[in-house]
Design an enzyme around this catalytic site. Structure first.
Site, PDB file in Angstrom:
ATOM      1  N   CYS A  68     -35.094  -2.631  13.598  1.00  0.00           N
ATOM      2  CA  CYS A  68     -33.964  -1.884  14.164  1.00  0.00           C
ATOM      3  C   CYS A  68     -34.501  -0.625  14.834  1.00  0.00           C
ATOM      4  CB  CYS A  68     -32.986  -1.460  13.072  1.00  0.00           C
ATOM      5  SG  CYS A  68     -32.580  -2.689  11.829  1.00  0.00           S
TER       6      CYS A  68
ATOM      7  N   CYS B 148     -35.863  -0.544  18.538  1.00  0.00           N
ATOM      8  CA  CYS B 148     -34.906  -0.365  19.629  1.00  0.00           C
ATOM      9  C   CYS B 148     -34.150   0.953  19.501  1.00  0.00           C
ATOM     10  CB  CYS B 148     -33.910  -1.529  19.664  1.00  0.00           C
ATOM     11  SG  CYS B 148     -34.646  -3.031  20.365  1.00  0.00           S
ATOM     12  N   HIS B 149     -33.561   1.194  18.318  1.00  0.00           N
ATOM     13  CA  HIS B 149     -32.563   2.273  18.223  1.00  0.00           C
ATOM     14  C   HIS B 149     -33.136   3.647  17.921  1.00  0.00           C
ATOM     15  CE1 HIS B 149     -29.229  -0.332  18.896  1.00  0.00           C
ATOM     16  NE2 HIS B 149     -29.568  -1.136  17.909  1.00  0.00           N
TER      17      HIS B 149
ATOM     18  N   CYS C 295       2.374   3.049  -3.235  1.00  0.00           N
ATOM     19  CA  CYS C 295       1.569   3.997  -4.013  1.00  0.00           C
ATOM     20  C   CYS C 295       1.062   5.163  -3.176  1.00  0.00           C
ATOM     21  CB  CYS C 295       0.368   3.287  -4.633  1.00  0.00           C
ATOM     22  SG  CYS C 295       0.830   2.065  -5.866  1.00  0.00           S
ATOM     23  N   HIS C 296       0.684   4.881  -1.938  1.00  0.00           N
ATOM     24  CA  HIS C 296      -0.009   5.904  -1.137  1.00  0.00           C
ATOM     25  C   HIS C 296       0.914   6.691  -0.222  1.00  0.00           C
ATOM     26  CE1 HIS C 296      -4.177   4.938  -2.186  1.00  0.00           C
ATOM     27  NE2 HIS C 296      -3.849   3.655  -2.128  1.00  0.00           N
TER      28      HIS C 296
ATOM     29  N   CYS D  10     -27.332  -7.998  15.947  1.00  0.00           N
ATOM     30  CA  CYS D  10     -28.653  -7.448  16.276  1.00  0.00           C
ATOM     31  C   CYS D  10     -29.767  -8.252  15.611  1.00  0.00           C
ATOM     32  CB  CYS D  10     -28.732  -5.976  15.889  1.00  0.00           C
ATOM     33  SG  CYS D  10     -27.837  -4.891  17.034  1.00  0.00           S
TER      34      CYS D  10
ATOM     35  N   CYS E 113       0.859  -1.190   0.000  1.00  0.00           N
ATOM     36  CA  CYS E 113       0.000   0.000   0.000  1.00  0.00           C
ATOM     37  C   CYS E 113       0.893   1.237   0.000  1.00  0.00           C
ATOM     38  CB  CYS E 113      -0.894   0.035   1.240  1.00  0.00           C
ATOM     39  SG  CYS E 113      -1.719  -1.505   1.671  1.00  0.00           S
TER      40      CYS E 113
HETATM   41  C1  HEC Z   1     -33.903  -5.752  20.639  1.00  0.00           C
HETATM   42  C2  HEC Z   1     -33.331  -4.466  20.468  1.00  0.00           C
HETATM   43  C3  HEC Z   1     -32.440  -4.293  19.246  1.00  0.00           C
HETATM   44  C4  HEC Z   1     -32.815  -4.372  17.929  1.00  0.00           C
HETATM   45  C5  HEC Z   1     -34.166  -4.730  17.351  1.00  0.00           C
HETATM   46  C6  HEC Z   1     -31.636  -4.016  17.180  1.00  0.00           C
HETATM   47  N1  HEC Z   1     -30.594  -3.753  18.008  1.00  0.00           N
HETATM   48 FE1  HEC Z   1     -28.832  -2.929  17.489  1.00  0.00          FE
HETATM   49  N2  HEC Z   1     -28.207  -3.026  19.424  1.00  0.00           N
HETATM   50  C7  HEC Z   1     -28.960  -3.492  20.476  1.00  0.00           C
HETATM   51  C8  HEC Z   1     -28.165  -3.514  21.681  1.00  0.00           C
HETATM   52  C9  HEC Z   1     -28.618  -3.973  23.055  1.00  0.00           C
HETATM   53  C10 HEC Z   1     -26.898  -3.026  21.303  1.00  0.00           C
HETATM   54  C11 HEC Z   1     -25.676  -2.836  22.206  1.00  0.00           C
HETATM   55  C12 HEC Z   1     -25.868  -1.610  23.043  1.00  0.00           C
HETATM   56  C13 HEC Z   1     -26.119  -0.412  22.208  1.00  0.00           C
HETATM   57  O1  HEC Z   1     -25.175   0.155  21.623  1.00  0.00           O
HETATM   58  O2  HEC Z   1     -27.313  -0.093  21.983  1.00  0.00           O
HETATM   59  C14 HEC Z   1     -26.974  -2.686  19.887  1.00  0.00           C
HETATM   60  C15 HEC Z   1     -25.962  -2.096  19.167  1.00  0.00           C
HETATM   61  C16 HEC Z   1     -26.034  -1.701  17.836  1.00  0.00           C
HETATM   62  C17 HEC Z   1     -25.020  -0.955  17.123  1.00  0.00           C
HETATM   63  C18 HEC Z   1     -23.688  -0.470  17.669  1.00  0.00           C
HETATM   64  C19 HEC Z   1     -23.762   0.925  18.244  1.00  0.00           C
HETATM   65  C20 HEC Z   1     -22.413   1.484  18.595  1.00  0.00           C
HETATM   66  O3  HEC Z   1     -22.383   2.567  19.189  1.00  0.00           O
HETATM   67  O4  HEC Z   1     -21.380   0.880  18.296  1.00  0.00           O
HETATM   68  C21 HEC Z   1     -25.478  -0.832  15.829  1.00  0.00           C
HETATM   69  C22 HEC Z   1     -24.759  -0.161  14.693  1.00  0.00           C
HETATM   70  C23 HEC Z   1     -26.759  -1.485  15.759  1.00  0.00           C
HETATM   71  N3  HEC Z   1     -27.085  -1.984  17.001  1.00  0.00           N
HETATM   72  C24 HEC Z   1     -27.516  -1.594  14.614  1.00  0.00           C
HETATM   73  C25 HEC Z   1     -28.721  -2.306  14.540  1.00  0.00           C
HETATM   74  C26 HEC Z   1     -29.407  -2.585  13.296  1.00  0.00           C
HETATM   75  C27 HEC Z   1     -28.937  -2.200  11.917  1.00  0.00           C
HETATM   76  C28 HEC Z   1     -30.541  -3.274  13.633  1.00  0.00           C
HETATM   77  C29 HEC Z   1     -31.595  -3.865  12.713  1.00  0.00           C
HETATM   78  C30 HEC Z   1     -31.102  -4.887  11.814  1.00  0.00           C
HETATM   79  C31 HEC Z   1     -30.557  -3.392  15.077  1.00  0.00           C
HETATM   80  N4  HEC Z   1     -29.432  -2.819  15.583  1.00  0.00           N
HETATM   81  C32 HEC Z   1     -31.596  -3.977  15.807  1.00  0.00           C
HETATM   82  C33 HEC Z   1     -30.284  -3.837  20.432  1.00  0.00           C
HETATM   83  C34 HEC Z   1     -31.044  -3.929  19.283  1.00  0.00           C
HETATM   84  C1  HEC Z   2      -0.496   0.329  -7.493  1.00  0.00           C
HETATM   85  C2  HEC Z   2      -0.800   1.449  -6.656  1.00  0.00           C
HETATM   86  C3  HEC Z   2      -1.690   1.192  -5.446  1.00  0.00           C
HETATM   87  C4  HEC Z   2      -1.549   0.266  -4.461  1.00  0.00           C
HETATM   88  C5  HEC Z   2      -0.493  -0.811  -4.339  1.00  0.00           C
HETATM   89  C6  HEC Z   2      -2.618   0.505  -3.524  1.00  0.00           C
HETATM   90  N1  HEC Z   2      -3.380   1.542  -3.934  1.00  0.00           N
HETATM   91 FE1  HEC Z   2      -5.002   2.307  -2.961  1.00  0.00          FE
HETATM   92  N2  HEC Z   2      -5.361   3.510  -4.515  1.00  0.00           N
HETATM   93  C7  HEC Z   2      -4.505   3.731  -5.587  1.00  0.00           C
HETATM   94  C8  HEC Z   2      -5.057   4.767  -6.439  1.00  0.00           C
HETATM   95  C9  HEC Z   2      -4.432   5.285  -7.717  1.00  0.00           C
HETATM   96  C10 HEC Z   2      -6.257   5.194  -5.809  1.00  0.00           C
HETATM   97  C11 HEC Z   2      -7.202   6.321  -6.224  1.00  0.00           C
HETATM   98  C12 HEC Z   2      -8.140   6.235  -7.239  1.00  0.00           C
HETATM   99  C13 HEC Z   2      -8.616   4.915  -7.754  1.00  0.00           C
HETATM  100  O1  HEC Z   2      -7.828   4.125  -8.307  1.00  0.00           O
HETATM  101  O2  HEC Z   2      -9.792   4.663  -7.660  1.00  0.00           O
HETATM  102  C14 HEC Z   2      -6.418   4.376  -4.624  1.00  0.00           C
HETATM  103  C15 HEC Z   2      -7.477   4.476  -3.741  1.00  0.00           C
HETATM  104  C16 HEC Z   2      -7.542   3.885  -2.495  1.00  0.00           C
HETATM  105  C17 HEC Z   2      -8.607   4.074  -1.533  1.00  0.00           C
HETATM  106  C18 HEC Z   2      -9.860   4.909  -1.734  1.00  0.00           C
HETATM  107  C19 HEC Z   2      -9.567   6.355  -1.529  1.00  0.00           C
HETATM  108  C20 HEC Z   2     -10.777   7.232  -1.737  1.00  0.00           C
HETATM  109  O3  HEC Z   2     -10.579   8.444  -1.765  1.00  0.00           O
HETATM  110  O4  HEC Z   2     -11.916   6.736  -1.855  1.00  0.00           O
HETATM  111  C21 HEC Z   2      -8.281   3.342  -0.431  1.00  0.00           C
HETATM  112  C22 HEC Z   2      -9.099   3.234   0.869  1.00  0.00           C
HETATM  113  C23 HEC Z   2      -7.039   2.687  -0.709  1.00  0.00           C
HETATM  114  N3  HEC Z   2      -6.618   3.030  -1.968  1.00  0.00           N
HETATM  115  C24 HEC Z   2      -6.394   1.837   0.160  1.00  0.00           C
HETATM  116  C25 HEC Z   2      -5.325   1.036  -0.212  1.00  0.00           C
HETATM  117  C26 HEC Z   2      -4.772  -0.001   0.630  1.00  0.00           C
HETATM  118  C27 HEC Z   2      -5.245  -0.325   2.046  1.00  0.00           C
HETATM  119  C28 HEC Z   2      -3.776  -0.585  -0.082  1.00  0.00           C
HETATM  120  C29 HEC Z   2      -2.933  -1.784   0.320  1.00  0.00           C
HETATM  121  C30 HEC Z   2      -3.688  -2.991   0.652  1.00  0.00           C
HETATM  122  C31 HEC Z   2      -3.698   0.088  -1.376  1.00  0.00           C
HETATM  123  N4  HEC Z   2      -4.653   1.070  -1.399  1.00  0.00           N
HETATM  124  C32 HEC Z   2      -2.815  -0.231  -2.362  1.00  0.00           C
HETATM  125  C33 HEC Z   2      -3.349   3.063  -5.839  1.00  0.00           C
HETATM  126  C34 HEC Z   2      -2.862   2.000  -5.100  1.00  0.00           C
END
Ligand code: HEC
Ligand code: HEC
Length: 261
Positions: free
Chosen positions: A177, A180-181, A80-81, A222, A77
């Protein structure tokens, strides 16, 4: 653990809670950080104590090293970067629309595309330690920056699809989702305080997992909590949900790598 909380949850929602208003007003986004115990916040605040921080360091090692199996002229990475700081601000605006597929691509999938197309190597399995590490490294470069979706036509359509998924009841517990959220955040569910379900801290170290996980792993957790069939990591349904959740949480600062209960 989930099985244990599930029946009580049902009572909590069906019996003890007033029916939520059909269209509760939009809330100011609040980070999950605000709902954590002080001790958990302290873990996130201190890079030396933060149990997710090792991933950033592991990501940096992967970033700098010649990639195993790389076939191109540039084999790291870094080649290039340059320094990872060159990707400052990138994670804050992902997922982005992808002209190649006509859909949305998130950070994990984008990094995997770099590995396949720019390094000529095999993509990493979703949720592998290496992919989490590179995602954490790139995410960390945006720490403190506000999440901001580039709302073009594709992103708009996918966010709308994500909103529908967010609001659809599912699983044996028949909960969305939103139930709850959005309708019950801030309320206690056994030991947990329900947060708004924001995505600004991922990948997160979850103390209950004793591991780091991605946004999509959290969605799966979830979904399983309401005993629904989860979608796959990287699936269109999860990308749509992710797009919607970034839009819904716009302006929240990136906290990567976060710590949660
Ligand atoms: C029964 C209740 C419930 C439902 C329905 C639910 N979740 Fe959650 N979710 C939780 C609990 C409990 C946690 C852990 C504590 C918290 O961050 O709320 C959590 C955590 C999360 C987090 C992490 C928040 C953070 O700060 O990192 C995300 C993202 C999330 N839920 C997305 C979803 C999505 C998308 C759905 C639907 C597919 C969903 N949840 C449905 C209960 C629920
Ligand atoms: C051969 C050169 C090359 C290598 C090796 C390379 N990249 Fe890139 N990467 C690029 C170029 C050029 C772009 C920008 C535009 C494009 O190609 O879409 C890019 C774009 C990206 C983006 C998106 C940036 C945006 O603005 O959305 C990410 C994230 C990224 N590279 C991560 C990585 C990571 C992690 C690695 C190693 C695992 C890696 N690249 C290896 C050339 C490279």
């Amino acid at each position: 653990m989930l099985r244990r909380i599930a029946p009580s949850l049902l009572c909590w929602l069906v019996l003890t809670c007033p029916a939520p208003a059909q269209d509760s007003p939009a809330h100011e986004p609040i980070s999950g950080y605000a709902f954590m115990e002080p001790a958990t916040r302290e873990l996130q605040d201190d890079d030396f104590l933060n149990p997710a921080f090792f991933l950033v360091e592991e990501g940096l090692a992967l970033w700098n090293a010649d990639w195993p199996g790389a076939s191109g002229q540039d084999r790291a990475c870094r080649a290039c970067h340059g320094a990872p700081e060159s990707l400052r601000g990138v994670a804050a605006r992902y997922p982005v629309s992808d002209p190649e597929s006509g859909g949305m691509v998130n950070l994990e999938l984008r990094i995997n595309r770099e590995i396949a197309e720019h390094l000529g190597a095999a993509p990493l399995p979703y949720e592998s330690q290496e992919l989490l590490a590179l995602t954490a490294l790139v995410g960390y470069q945006s720490r403190g920056m506000p999440m901001q979706l580039d709302l073009d036509e594709t992103a708009r359509a996918w966010a709308e699809r994500g909103r529908e998924i967010f609001e659809t009841r599912r699983g044996q517990l028949n909960l969305s989702c939103r139930n709850c959220h959005q309708d019950h955040w801030g309320e206690k569910l056994r030991g947990d305080v329900i947060s708004q379900g924001q995505v600004n801290a991922f990948p997160i170290f979850r103390l209950t997992w004793d591991e780091v996980g991605s946004r999509h792993r959290m969605f799966t957790w979830c979904m399983e909590a309401v005993r629904a069939e989860p979608h796959g990591y990287g699936s269109e349904a999860y990308l749509a949900l992710e797009t919607y959740l970034v839009l819904r949480g716009q302006g929240l600062p990136v906290e990567t790598p976060g710590v949660r209960r």
